[in-house]
Design a protein around this motif. Structure first.
Motif, short mmCIF file in Angstrom:
data_model
loop_
_atom_site.label_atom_id
_atom_site.label_comp_id
_atom_site.label_asym_id
_atom_site.label_seq_id
_atom_site.Cartn_x
_atom_site.Cartn_y
_atom_site.Cartn_z
N ASP A 41 0.82 -1.24 0.00
CA ASP A 41 0.00 0.00 0.00
C ASP A 41 0.84 1.28 0.00
OD1 ASP A 41 0.72 0.46 2.71
OD2 ASP A 41 -1.15 -0.38 3.49
N GLY A 42 2.14 1.15 0.21
CA GLY A 42 3.03 2.30 0.09
C GLY A 42 2.98 3.28 1.25
N GLN A 43 2.18 2.99 2.26
CA GLN A 43 2.12 3.90 3.41
C GLN A 43 3.31 3.68 4.33
OE1 GLN A 43 0.75 6.44 4.50
NE2 GLN A 43 -0.94 6.72 3.07
N THR A 44 3.72 4.74 5.00
CA THR A 44 4.75 4.58 6.03
C THR A 44 4.21 5.16 7.32
OG1 THR A 44 5.70 6.63 5.21
CG2 THR A 44 6.80 4.61 4.55
N ILE A 45 3.97 4.32 8.27
CA ILE A 45 3.49 4.76 9.57
C ILE A 45 4.52 4.25 10.56
CG2 ILE A 45 1.67 4.49 11.31
CD1 ILE A 45 -0.22 3.96 8.83
N GLY A 46 5.23 5.15 11.20
CA GLY A 46 6.26 4.65 12.10
C GLY A 46 7.22 5.71 12.56
N TRP A 47 8.41 5.29 12.93
CA TRP A 47 9.43 6.20 13.44
C TRP A 47 10.79 5.69 13.02
CZ3 TRP A 47 6.31 3.01 16.32
CH2 TRP A 47 6.93 1.91 16.92
N VAL A 48 11.77 6.58 13.19
CA VAL A 48 13.14 6.19 12.88
C VAL A 48 13.73 5.59 14.16
CG1 VAL A 48 15.40 7.04 12.13
CG2 VAL A 48 13.29 8.14 11.29
N PRO A 49 14.13 4.32 14.14
CA PRO A 49 14.69 3.72 15.36
C PRO A 49 15.96 4.45 15.80
CG PRO A 49 14.25 2.04 13.70
CD PRO A 49 14.11 3.37 13.02
N GLY A 50 16.08 4.67 17.11
CA GLY A 50 17.27 5.37 17.63
C GLY A 50 18.36 4.39 18.01
N GLU A 51 19.45 4.96 18.56
CA GLU A 51 20.57 4.15 19.04
C GLU A 51 20.19 3.45 20.35
OE1 GLU A 51 24.04 4.20 17.79
OE2 GLU A 51 22.75 4.76 16.10
N THR A 52 20.74 2.29 20.60
CA THR A 52 20.60 1.66 21.91
C THR A 52 21.70 2.20 22.81
OG1 THR A 52 19.74 -0.34 20.89
CG2 THR A 52 20.57 -0.56 23.14
N VAL A 53 21.31 3.03 23.79
CA VAL A 53 22.29 3.58 24.73
C VAL A 53 21.88 3.08 26.12
CG1 VAL A 53 23.37 5.67 25.65
CG2 VAL A 53 22.58 5.63 23.27
N GLU A 54 22.61 2.07 26.59
CA GLU A 54 22.22 1.37 27.82
C GLU A 54 22.03 2.32 29.01
OE1 GLU A 54 21.53 -1.80 27.72
OE2 GLU A 54 22.56 -2.51 25.93
N LYS A 55 22.96 3.27 29.18
CA LYS A 55 22.91 4.19 30.32
C LYS A 55 21.63 5.03 30.28
CE LYS A 55 25.86 7.69 32.52
NZ LYS A 55 25.06 8.89 32.26
N GLU A 56 21.31 5.51 29.10
CA GLU A 56 20.11 6.33 28.92
C GLU A 56 18.85 5.48 29.19
OE1 GLU A 56 19.19 9.29 28.49
OE2 GLU A 56 17.36 9.35 27.27
N LEU A 57 18.84 4.25 28.72
CA LEU A 57 17.68 3.37 28.96
C LEU A 57 17.51 3.12 30.46
CD1 LEU A 57 18.21 0.79 26.06
CD2 LEU A 57 16.49 2.60 26.16
N ASP A 58 18.62 2.89 31.15
CA ASP A 58 18.56 2.67 32.60
C ASP A 58 18.00 3.90 33.31
OD1 ASP A 58 19.61 0.16 32.35
OD2 ASP A 58 21.66 0.74 32.88
#
Ligand code: AMP
Ligand code: ZN
Length: 136
Positions: A111-128
């Motif tokens: 269908d050519g649609q794009t619904i979503g986001w640009v995946p970011g970096e995995t930064v462990e410290k930030e996630l914690d």
């Protein structure tokens, strides 16, 4: 409560005609006027809430249950291959009509649609850090 000058209040309460797919005492489900795909629908509560933040929890739960029923019907009748539920809150998040609504968007292979986001970096410290902020 209805809010004066709110277009979705007026549609949900039947003052402005819409292509209604479903209606009960709490909700009206309509076809989006500028559909992302064939069958793109909007779940509108009849009671005004600007966004998810001031939507009563029972209405939020009922909206999700209704989305599930609409999704089942779309798969059955439109033969979609997938489906997105999208719900924007605030201008920053892409909300253009300040009355809570949930998009139900059937998806079709190619269908050519794009619904979503640009995946970011995995930064462990930030996630914690974020986990700690949201759980303390
Ligand atoms: P949002 O960007 O999440 O606030 O979505 C608003 C949606 O409402 C868009 O997809 C519009 O195409 C749709 N929309 C705006 N006005 C109307 C209308 N009068 N009837 C049906 N859909 C509408
Ligand atoms: Zn409203």
């Amino acid at each position: 409560m209805k809010k004066e000058d709110c277009i979705f209040c007026r549609i949900a309460n039947g003052e402005i005609p819409s292509r209604t797919l479903y209606e009960d005492e709490m909700f009206r489900v309509i076809l989006d006027l500028s559909p992302a795909t064939r069958g793109h629908a909007l779940i509108l509560p009849k009671q005004h809430a600007d966004s998810l933040y001031d939507l009563p929890e029972e209405t939020a739960a009922a909206a999700m249950a209704l989305a599930k029923r609409i999704a089942d019907r779309m798969r059955q009748r439109l033969g979609c291959d997938g489906l997105n539920l999208v719900q924007n809150n605030g201008k920053t998040a892409g909300q253009t009509v300040p009355h809570f609504h949930m998009h139900v968007i059937p998806r079709y292979d190619g269908d050519g649609q794009t619904i979503g986001w640009v995946p970011g970096e995995t930064v462990e410290k930030e996630l914690d850090e974020v986990r700690d902020i949201l759980t303390r």
